[in-house]
Design an enzyme around this catalytic site. Structure first.
Site, PDB file in Angstrom:
ATOM      1  N   ALA A 101      10.895 -59.391  16.212  1.00  0.00           N
ATOM      2  CA  ALA A 101       9.961 -60.506  16.426  1.00  0.00           C
ATOM      3  C   ALA A 101      10.272 -61.593  15.401  1.00  0.00           C
ATOM      4  O   ALA A 101      11.072 -61.381  14.483  1.00  0.00           O
ATOM      5  CB  ALA A 101       8.524 -60.027  16.248  1.00  0.00           C
ATOM      6  N   LYS A 102       9.692 -62.746  15.565  1.00  0.00           N
ATOM      7  CA  LYS A 102       9.814 -63.807  14.566  1.00  0.00           C
ATOM      8  C   LYS A 102       8.663 -64.779  14.766  1.00  0.00           C
ATOM      9  O   LYS A 102       8.158 -64.911  15.885  1.00  0.00           O
ATOM     10  CB  LYS A 102      11.156 -64.553  14.744  1.00  0.00           C
ATOM     11  CG  LYS A 102      11.625 -65.266  13.499  1.00  0.00           C
ATOM     12  CD  LYS A 102      12.265 -64.297  12.521  1.00  0.00           C
ATOM     13  CE  LYS A 102      12.796 -64.964  11.304  1.00  0.00           C
ATOM     14  NZ  LYS A 102      13.609 -64.019  10.512  1.00  0.00           N
TER      15      LYS A 102
END
Ligand code: NAD
Length: 411
Positions: A101-102
């Site tokens: 994720a980011k």
């Protein structure tokens, strides 16, 4: 070329090699969830600022999603998407039980007071708290964020969900953080340099190194490499390059940077060169550890180093990568080389779940083992399939994610 196009190109190249079906490609290229939330905050001067916060949750087939939170004026959804996918392949390459994720907010933290930064962070958590969590998605520091920001995230998240220090990593050591997290990425880069040298039949004292960036990753990599007797002849930061053909005094430079707000500006015990010149020095090992996209088809033909370790994310653009591949320059890719940070983030999460404080020696020992095993696996695949280390790393990561997806079942 955008960062997203570069990640896609590497993905396709590796997917071809492992005969990944079209359906699976489509599935793996699509993010599981993309959230963008409004962040309205009152600034210190009484004005209202409205910002947008992003969180892209790319894949969770191997475990809770994991990735940094970036505060930078140029953050946009496309960049966050690319970095989220990169995290999925990175956690898989080093075989952590995590997905990718980011997140990010398009804001310049240097222009905000600490209280404004805190309010923005807390409003962002208000917007995403129900889609993150220790078993779902665990943020961490990235450009523009630090352990203090992580402490605010934990505090705000716990207002909704109760005690859960594992909801975020990169926290201050005295507030459920882990010793050794700060040095982890640089140490991992240094460890990879050691392994690479072994494979290339070289010794550290005969290896001249040029290192771009002297921040968290660059300074810790420099410390590790100088202690291991590599000959670091050039380093740089945003103030420019510092070069000494006989080898720089790294302990002195580290001390200088610490005493000058982590800047080398004004350091005199070296020749001054530009950041561009540093990349083209006659050295055996080049380590870009600052920005993305610094080596392109324009300057790649002038890069002399036969070995490059990507400590930063995406410092080499694909057209330059092709040039290096064609002429036999060995490139150790970012998804392996800078995975030390997320690896120690994993240890922090484990520590929080165990309610047991790890010591720094255990952290270093386990980090070295993970980096060592991962390097060997990528190297072996690269030799076996006659592909670059980058393609091998992507093959390993994508292969693991697609197998987990199939094993989990799609109904
Ligand atoms: P940082 O902000 O601590 O340091 C960045 C360094 O780059 C500083 O020394 C800065 O002066 C220098 N710099 C900025 N602009 C420059 C320019 N134009 N030319 C040369 N140097 C310049 O950041 P960091 O945490 O060390 O991260 C560096 C890179 O590593 C980023 O690409 C980041 O995404 C990547 N990375 C970091 C981690 C981590 O754990 N910190 C983990 C994985 C990847």
């Amino acid at each position: 070329m955008r960062a997203l196009d570069a990640t896609r190109l590497y993905f396709d190249r590796a997917a071809d090699r492992i005969d990944l079906s079209e359906n699976m490609r489509q599935l793996l290229l699509t993010a599981k969830r993309e959230v963008s939330v409004q962040i309205a905050v009152e600034l210190d001067n009484g004005e209202i600022a409205t910002l947008i916060g992003y969180r892209v949750q790319h894949d969770d087939s191997r475990g809770p999603m994991k990735g940094g939170l970036r505060y930078h004026p140029e953050v946009d959804l496309s960049e966050v998407r690319s970095l989220a996918a990169l995290m999925t392949w990175k956690t898989a390459v080093v075989d952590l039980p995590f997905g990718g994720a980011k997140g990010g907010i398009a804001v310049d933290p240097a222009k905000l007071s600490p209280r404004e930064l805190e309010r923005i962070t807390r409003r962002f958590v208000d917007g995403i708290h129900d889609v993150i969590g220790p078993d779902v998605d665990i943020p961490a520091p990235d450009m523009g964020t630090n352990s203090e920001v992580m402490a605010w995230i934990m505090n705000q998240y716990q207002k909704y969900h109760g005690f859960s220090p594992g909801c975020v990593t990169g926290k201050p050591v005295e507030l459920y953080g882990i010793p050794g997290r700060e040095e982890a990425t640089g140490r991992g880069v240094g460890h990879c340099a050691f392994k690479l040298l072994g494979r290339m039949g070289r010794k550290p004292p005969q290896t001249r190194v040029a290192l771009q960036g002297f921040g968290n990753v660059g300074s810790h990599a420099a410390k590790f490499l100088s202690e291991a007797e590599f000959k670091i002849v050039a380093v740089s930061d945003v103030s420019g390059g510092y070069f000494r053909p006989g080898g720089l005094d790294i302990p002195k430079m580290l001390k200088y940077a610490r005493e000058h707000l982590f800047s080398l500006q004004g350091y005199t015990d070296a020749e001054r060169i530009s950041n561009d010149d540093l990349l083209e020095l006659d050295v055996e090992l080049l380590i870009p550890a600052a920005l993305g996209g610094v080596i392109t088809a324009e300057n790649a033909p002038r890069v002399k180093a036969p070995m490059i370790i990507e400590a930063a994310n995406q410092p080499i653009w694909p057209d330059a990568d092709q040039i290096f591949h064609d002429r036999g320059t060995v490139v150790l890719p970012d998804i392996l080389a800078n995975a030390g940070g997320v690896t120690v983030s994993y240890f922090e999460w484990v520590q929080n779940r165990q309610h047991y404080q790890w010591g720094v020696n255990r952290v270093r020992q386990e980090l070295d083992r993970v980096m060592s095993d991962s390097f060997e696996q990528v190297w072996a695949l690269s030799v076996d399939r006659k592909v670059s280390l980058r393609t091998a790393a992507y093959m390993l990561g994508i292969g693991r994610v697609s197998r987990a997806t199939i094993l989990g079942g799609i109904t």
